[in-house]
Design an enzyme around this catalytic site. Structure first.
Site, short mmCIF file in Angstrom:
data_model
loop_
_atom_site.label_atom_id
_atom_site.label_comp_id
_atom_site.label_asym_id
_atom_site.label_seq_id
_atom_site.Cartn_x
_atom_site.Cartn_y
_atom_site.Cartn_z
N SER A 117 -31.67 -33.96 30.47
CA SER A 117 -30.56 -34.79 31.04
C SER A 117 -31.20 -35.42 32.23
CB SER A 117 -29.03 -33.48 32.23
OG SER A 117 -29.72 -32.66 30.81
N1 SAH Z 1 -30.94 -28.42 31.15
C1 SAH Z 1 -31.30 -29.62 29.92
C2 SAH Z 1 -30.30 -30.45 29.02
C3 SAH Z 1 -30.61 -29.99 27.84
S1 SAH Z 1 -29.32 -30.47 26.31
C4 SAH Z 1 -32.64 -30.24 30.90
O1 SAH Z 1 -32.57 -30.00 32.04
O2 SAH Z 1 -33.32 -30.93 29.52
C5 SAH Z 1 -28.49 -28.95 26.14
C6 SAH Z 1 -29.42 -28.50 25.36
O3 SAH Z 1 -27.78 -27.24 25.09
C7 SAH Z 1 -29.71 -28.46 23.68
O4 SAH Z 1 -30.98 -27.87 24.33
C8 SAH Z 1 -29.28 -27.15 23.56
O5 SAH Z 1 -29.99 -26.54 21.91
C9 SAH Z 1 -28.10 -25.96 24.16
N2 SAH Z 1 -27.81 -25.60 23.70
C10 SAH Z 1 -25.88 -26.02 23.05
N3 SAH Z 1 -25.45 -25.17 22.99
C11 SAH Z 1 -25.82 -23.75 23.20
C12 SAH Z 1 -25.59 -22.80 23.48
N4 SAH Z 1 -24.18 -22.18 22.42
N5 SAH Z 1 -26.11 -21.93 23.60
C13 SAH Z 1 -27.33 -22.22 24.64
N6 SAH Z 1 -27.95 -23.37 24.27
C14 SAH Z 1 -26.92 -24.26 23.79
#
Ligand code: SAH
Length: 522
Positions: A62
């Site tokens: 993010s």
């Molecule tokens: N917080 C992270 C952002 C990651 S993007 C950072 O700081 O980099 C969002 C993430 O959510 C992705 O890695 C995706 O695989 C995950 N995701 C999507 N649906 C999900 C679910 N139902 N349970 C857990 N993770 C999920």
């Protein structure tokens, strides 16, 4: 390794402080966590641009501003227990871990979860627990949480996550159908079963895939929601919209409906014919709207003359001895049951205290089927007030007499014999009654209104049974139109501030009510 501490401080200053992030703890944490350690090799030099960057599995880390913004929305405090859904690179979890005591983070891709775990270990961040799985179901063993941050966008706030909030806890989640733009919501648990919701504007996130998120096959291949297909299953949509309610007998149950207190119409469909629990719930909500919020009309999917018998009882009006026993028609159990009886008695007692008596809450039937009951009611009224007019009405309605017992056969008969006569006769009678209503405006109010409404019903029913013979949608529409118009007449009769609770399938009047004043609830 590159020393990026200067860039990091600059990023916090330019992209966070100057854009309105003021929380000291958050700013301090973001100065501390080396974002370059969370991006893929080769991207380190971009780590302090304020933008998302690609990571494995087609996901993103993010943008720093949005991480800070979500944490500020969530009001994370030292001592809090926080759940993050969507570990991704692990960056946001790392930042949170610098502020609070315990962080739980869930990632659906095992590879990402494993990489994040190694990063935390290397940095010595020991207060973060990582799990692979579907984060829409939360982490029940570690609940309740003071804050839950969801880093991917779903169709709605998952119920499991809402339920895992502590009272006072905050859930931050991007929500919306459009893959290009979603709304960032904050759901706060305000009580055991109450939540409030705030919208913090447009954002763009990767999709939340899971049981209470999107389906993988919908979105993940293209990253777009197919515009022509429903992207949510019915259980998902219901799951996203429902709110847990207290037990029906708990006073807090009906209080949850206070939010509709200002509405003109509250439609308590979709199950006008339901279980004991449904009937009790419906009665509890209605009692509250009448007692606390001045609703004075209960309009139900029952026949007019039958409901009128109840209306006379609850408003302490004269019993009509000529009236036939009400509620004989199938399905009699719909109204002849203990739950309705209890409500009716409550309403009678309540009305006893209402002054002046014209403000007493009434009970009205919207339906069309008891034509013979309506004929009897019109004749009874005229017999009492105007015997000459009663004789004329008797003659006019005589045309329908052969079919009163079995009106569904009327359509066929009307084809061969001169039905136009019948049609003309009932319309004439209806017109006469309405003219009488205008003439006697103000006098004999409730009685005359009841009789005129019966005359209207007979005219609608005559058409209804005639048209029914041909089948198709016309007779159904005719019935719905009659029901809606009846509701309008009741509202008009009860004055400009009249407000109604409706116990009928919403399909009968919901559409029309919505188009009429856009003021629909429930
Ligand atoms: N917080 C992270 C952002 C990651 S993007 C950072 O700081 O980099 C969002 C993430 O959510 C992705 O890695 C995706 O695989 C995950 N995701 C999507 N649906 C999900 C679910 N139902 N349970 C857990 N993770 C999920």
């Amino acid at each position: 390794m590159l020393d990026l501490s200067r860039e990091r401080r600059r990023m916090v200053d330019v992209h966070l402080s100057r854009r309105g992030i003021h929380d000291r703890e958050i700013l301090e944490a973001m100065r501390e966590v080396p974002r370059e350690a969370f991006v893929d090799p080769g991207y380190e030099e971009f780590a302090y641009e304020d933008g998302p960057l690609p990571i494995a599995e087609d996901q993103t880390i993010s943008q720093p501003y949005i991480v800070a913004f979500m944490l500020e929305m969530a009001q994370v405090n030292p001592g809090d227990q926080v759940l993050e859904v969507g570990t991704g690179s692990g960056y946001a979890a790392a930042v949170i871990s610098r502020i609070v005591d315990h962080v739980y983070t869930i990632e659906r891709h095992a590879g990402l979860a494993e990489t994040a775990r190694r990063r935390f270990e290397k940095l010595g961040y020991r207060n973060i627990k990582v799990r692979t799985g579907d984060g829409t179901k939360g982490w029940p063993e570690a609940a309740p949480f003071d804050a839950i941050i969801v880093a991917a966008s779903g169709p709605g706030a998952p119920l499991a996550l809402q339920q895992q909030l502590d009272v006072g806890g905050r859930l931050i989640i991007p929500v919306g159908e459009d893959p290009e733009e979603q709304r960032l919501l904050k759901v706060t648990r305000t009580g055991a079963s109450t939540y409030s919701e705030e919208d913090f504007g447009a954002v763009r996130f990767v999709p939340l895939i899971g049981e209470e998120g999107w389906r993988e096959d919908d979105r993940i291949r293209t990253g777009r929601a197919p515009s022509h297909l429903p992207t949510r299953s019915l259980p998902q949509m219901i799951g996203a919209a429902v709110e847990p309610l207290p037990e029906i007998d708990d006073p807090a149950f009906a209080e949850a409906f206070d939010r509709f207190a200002e509405r003109r119409l509250v439609l308590l469909g979709e199950a006008s014919h339901g279980t004991s629990e449904f009937y009790r719930a419906r009665a509890a909500i209605t009692r509250r709207l009448i007692e606390k919020h001045g609703f004075a009309i209960v309009a139900v999917e029952a026949d007019w003359p039958d409901a009128a018998a109840i209306d006379r009882y609850v408003r302490h009006r004269r019993h009509s001895p000529a009236a036939v026993r009400p509620f004989q028609r199938f399905p009699a159990w719909m109204w002849r049951n203990t739950e309705v009886a209890a409500f009716v008695d409550w309403l009678r007692n309540h009305n006893q205290r209402v002054r002046p008596s014209k403000h007493r809450a009434g009970f009205y039937g919207l339906d069309i089927y008891n034509m013979s009951g309506s004929i009897a009611a019109v004749l009874d009224y005229l017999d009492r007030v105007d015997p000459e007019a009663a004789a004329i009405a008797r003659q006019r309605y005589g045309c329908l007499t052969p079919w009163q017992k079995e009106p569904s056969t009327y359509g066929r008969a009307a084809l061969s014999s001169g039905y136009r006569e019948c049609e003309e006769a009932v319309l004439k009678q209806c017109r006469d009654m309405l003219a009488r209503q205008i003439e006697h405006a103000g006098k004999d109010g409730a009685e005359l209104f009841d009789a005129a409404q019966n005359a209207r019903l007979i005219a609608s029913a005559e058409r209804y049974y005639r048209v029914m013979y041909y089948g198709g949608s016309q007779s159904w529409n005719l019935r719905d139109t009659h029901m809606f118009e009846t509701l309008q007449h009741i509202l008009d009769a009860r004055g400009p501030n009249a407000r109604a609770v409706v116990w009928a399938h919403n399909s009968h009047i919901g559409e029309r009510a919505l188009h009429r004043d856009g003021n629909l609830a429930g």
